[in-house]
Design an enzyme around this catalytic site. Sequence first.
Site, short mmCIF file in Angstrom:
data_model
loop_
_atom_site.label_atom_id
_atom_site.label_comp_id
_atom_site.label_asym_id
_atom_site.label_seq_id
_atom_site.Cartn_x
_atom_site.Cartn_y
_atom_site.Cartn_z
N GLU A 168 28.99 25.27 39.54
CA GLU A 168 30.19 24.79 39.29
C GLU A 168 30.21 23.13 39.03
OE1 GLU A 168 33.17 25.58 42.08
OE2 GLU A 168 33.30 27.58 41.67
N GLU A 351 32.14 34.52 40.97
CA GLU A 351 32.68 34.46 42.25
C GLU A 351 34.22 34.92 41.81
OE1 GLU A 351 32.91 30.58 44.32
OE2 GLU A 351 30.55 30.48 44.15
C1 FCB Z 1 34.11 27.69 44.89
C2 FCB Z 1 32.85 27.60 45.54
C3 FCB Z 1 32.49 28.22 46.65
C4 FCB Z 1 33.60 28.51 47.68
C5 FCB Z 1 35.02 28.88 46.66
C6 FCB Z 1 36.15 29.14 47.41
O1 FCB Z 1 34.64 26.58 44.06
O2 FCB Z 1 31.87 27.71 44.50
O3 FCB Z 1 31.50 27.67 47.36
O4 FCB Z 1 34.01 27.28 48.23
O5 FCB Z 1 35.17 27.93 45.70
#
Ligand code: FCB
Length: 437
Positions: A168, A351
């Site tokens: 990110e 994610e």
């Molecule tokens: C993302 C992050 C991860 C976690 C999620 C909820 O932005 O990569 O570490 O905090 O959000």
Amino acid sequence: MFSVDRKDFGPGFTFGVATAAYQIEGGQDDGRGASIWDSFSSTPGNVHNGDTGAVACNHYELWPQDLDLIRDGGFDGYRFSFSWPRLIPEGTGAINPAGVDFYDRLIDGMLARGIKPYATLYHWDLPSALQDKGGWMNRDIAGWFADYAALVAQKFGDRLQATATINEPWCVAFLSHYLGIHAPGYRDVRAAARAMHHVLFAHGTAIDALRANGAKNLGIVLNLEKAEAASDNPEDLAAMNMGDAVFNRWYLGGILKGQYPEDVTTWLGDNLPRDYQRDMEVVSRPLDWLGINYYTRGIYRASTDGSRPFEQIKGDLEKTDMGWEIYPKGLSDLLVRVSNEYTKIPLYVTENGMAEVEGDDDPRRVHYYDDHLKAVLSARAQGADVRGYFAWSLLDNYEWAEGYNKRFGIVHVDYETQQRTPKASYRAFQGMLHNTR
Ligand code: FCB
């Protein structure tokens, strides 16, 4: 129970869970150096309740049971991150042998259980010694990060299924240097502009270093947010376009096309590093895959007092415990957009998940996953080459500025006892994946 089935995704599709070093490991006294999250979190006012990652889920010691949970859930892969200061305490120079041993044990533990290691080099825990030299604001970070990448490739590369450079970059740069919400907590447009470029330049030098040292299957993980406008009026549409550029197109354009969006370079102007253009070839090194983290959409409107390029407003869809709108369609829209407008390399949802109030019964989360898995299927039906999906997160863990107050795990963690208890969402994955690995 999910309504989708594993076979809907075809035979080669990877299901996994994701975590990050600082959010779960603890284990701070093996020679690990300090990171920017240690000092940021222990500075009053930065993190809910003053929580720090000093102990977190004590994954440093309890990793065997955590890997057992991944195996027993039927998952194929585990997306984890290396802690840079655990491996190289000062960020450059001397290596911490105990840190190398830890990741040796962890990776071998995955392989012994038939779990594929998906590694991330940088999930936000920058060595403090490098922050002292300006961290992501200093162009030299491209060399420091490449050296660290080379070390990881040499020590672990032959055992890794895939490696991502950065998790990110928007968060590394904008959230942490412009909005000041994450470490190092700057609120400064020049700091942000420098970090926005250096984080991608360092990504490129790390890709070169990984490749030169034999690591295979290389990518980066972007957080994308579906950008929508608060209304159809031209000011709000322009704000949406700028929000999309800062959040999504800067990273997609830089990495996949070697070009930043002009609206943003104009806005940042001289705050950008001089001659950044000469780095764009490195920024856009060919990748083997692209990871996308998806949580919600962003709704943009023109700034009410005209002082900013855009403002975000809250929408009225159902929200998670983070206050984020639940919007599965945004995931399929983004996957299709990336595939149509940017790249045909394989895509992974690296994610996706939701924060929910504490409890082992988490029916809303089961529903959330089911709907987002359907969104992945829809994107695939529309031609996006999505090869895998990783749930965030295996465990309730240290949710950065929200501390331990927000719980994203499919496994509950009692922080007093470190007891792990699978939630209904874990069992839903297990039901779908069981015996099919
Ligand atoms: C993302 C992050 C991860 C976690 C999620 C909820 O932005 O990569 O570490 O905090 O959000």
